[in-house]
Design a protein around this motif. Structure first.
Motif, PDB file in Angstrom:
ATOM      1  N   ALA A  53       0.703  -1.103   0.100  1.00 31.51           N
ATOM      2  CA  ALA A  53      -0.004  -0.296  -0.055  1.00 31.51           C
ATOM      3  C   ALA A  53       0.766   1.223  -0.068  1.00 31.51           C
ATOM      4  N   GLY A  54       1.971   1.075   0.573  1.00 31.10           N
ATOM      5  CA  GLY A  54       2.838   2.475   0.564  1.00 31.10           C
ATOM      6  C   GLY A  54       3.133   3.190   1.807  1.00 31.10           C
ATOM      7  N   PHE A  55       2.630   2.338   3.006  1.00 31.17           N
ATOM      8  CA  PHE A  55       2.490   2.855   4.225  1.00 31.17           C
ATOM      9  C   PHE A  55       3.850   2.627   4.883  1.00 31.17           C
ATOM     10  N   GLU A  56       4.546   1.562   4.440  1.00 28.32           N
ATOM     11  CA  GLU A  56       5.911   1.241   4.937  1.00 28.32           C
ATOM     12  C   GLU A  56       6.835   0.884   3.798  1.00 28.32           C
ATOM     13  N   GLN A  57       7.870   1.399   4.177  1.00 32.02           N
ATOM     14  CA  GLN A  57       8.891   1.151   3.087  1.00 32.02           C
ATOM     15  C   GLN A  57       9.750  -0.140   3.189  1.00 32.02           C
ATOM     16  N   PRO A  58      10.051  -0.888   2.448  1.00 31.92           N
ATOM     17  CA  PRO A  58      11.121  -2.023   2.587  1.00 31.92           C
ATOM     18  C   PRO A  58      12.533  -1.610   2.892  1.00 31.92           C
ATOM     19  N   ASN A  59      13.297  -2.626   3.381  1.00 33.69           N
ATOM     20  CA  ASN A  59      14.838  -2.165   3.514  1.00 33.69           C
ATOM     21  C   ASN A  59      15.397  -2.507   2.212  1.00 33.69           C
TER      22      ASN A  59
END
Length: 347
Positions: A53-59
């Motif tokens: 969804a774009g609410f968290e960014q992956p490392n």
């Protein structure tokens, strides 16, 4: 050539401090698919949904959607909408205005907005409730409003974060059927998060089973149930008998049972579902390759549509058997196991 996936998740890893929540998640999601992300609390399923969804960014890792790098876009520029666990409806707005909210934010013209909202409410059987506020609706109706608000934006992908968990058991089953029918009707891809195995089996075209941030197995409900790959899958999805067999000279042995099986491992763990064991009469002819043994009935539990027996075949071989209906109350039975139903597990 196989069709290009709608969404390609490539090597997604997410850490919170020193804790790795997702570890190299890779999966392709198809057009018009109902995909369920299943797992226990802490498995990483909601974090994966929030990354899509774009609410968290992956490392690390990438998301690609229809040829576009998705993880570089902010949430409002992704053709993705989310239905949250608690619906997040605006209590002071009517049903119509809740559904229209996203279109107003996009400055859709009034005639188009009204037409699209009315169509969404009709599709969700909410046309008669457009002037009501969320507090005047049942839990099931609120869930429909949340879905209508997401669908009115015409996303390519709809994310659903345990949207049925707040409903009672009967309404939950009813809404499962409605949700699956809706997905088939609108034809867009649903990605559904749940910890409920039965719900995942009921709704899904495919299941992604997560454990400690890693994919344990991806498969159809039928395959994941009948052909689990690991001990965790076999025990998490439904109920099974776990049987440790000794393997030598192309034969596997468990107690008095023996059948052809080739493996480099001297000991192999097998999964055997209780309903795949047959109770036979003494004069029944054996099925080709069927493994038979005499068993002492230790206990029996009547569950309505079926009965669950625990039997002892000797040699430390104890099994649970699920049969339809009931059998006569006896102390001993003859059982038969199709060897193809003994599924080897890799870990």
């Amino acid at each position: 050539m196989p069709a290009e996936p709608l969404l390609s998740i490539r090597g997604i890893t997410k850490r919170f401090g020193a804790t790795t929540v997702l570890d190299g998640i890779t999966v392709d999601i198809k057009e018009s698919e109902f995909l369920t992300i299943l797992g226990e609390s802490g498995s990483g399923k909601t974090t994966l949904l929030r990354i899509i969804a774009g609410f968290e960014q992956p490392n690390s890792g990438e998301l690609w959607m229809q040829g576009e790098r998705l993880d570089k876009l902010p949430p409002n520029r992704r053709n993705v909408n989310t239905v949250f666990q608690h619906y997040a409806l605006f209590p002071h707005l009517s049903v119509f205005e809740n559904v229209a909210y996203g279109l107003r934010a996009k400055r859709v013209s009034a005639p188009k907005l009204t037409g699209r909202v009315d169509a969404a409410l009709t599709q969700m059987k909410l046309g008669d409730f457009s002037r009501r506020r969320p507090a005047q609706l049942s839990g099931g109706q609120q869930q429909r409003v949340a879905v209508a608000r997401a669908l009115v934006n015409r996303p390519s992908l709809l994310l659903l974060d345990e949207p049925l968990s707040a409903l009672d058991a009967n309404l939950r089953r009813h809404m499962q059927a409605e949700l699956k029918a809706l997905q088939r009707e609108v034809g867009i891809t649903f990605v559904f998060v749940t910890h409920d195995q039965e719900e995942a089996m009921t709704l899904s075209d495919r299941i992604v089973l997560l454990r400690h941030g890693r994919i344990e197995q991806i498969d159809t409900p039928r395959e994941i149930y009948n052909r689990p790959k690991t001990q965790y899958v076999a025990t998490f999805i439904g109920f099974t008998n776990l049987l440790a067999a000794q393997v030598d000279d192309g034969r596997a042995r468990i107690g008095s049972l023996e059948w052809p099986y080739v493996s480099e491992r001297r000991e192999t763990l097998f999964s055997l579902r209780p309903e795949h064991i047959r109770i036979v009469n003494g004069d029944d002819s054996a099925r080709p390759g069927g493994l038979r043994c005499q068993a002492l009935v230790r206990s029996r539990v009547f569950t309505g549509a079926s009965e669950l027996l625990e039997v002892d075949c000797g040699g430390k071989l104890q099994l649970k058997i699920r049969i339809s209906g009931q059998i006569a109350s006896v102390d001993r039975v003859t059982i038969e196991i199709p060897p193809e139903r003994l599924v080897p597990l890799i870990g």
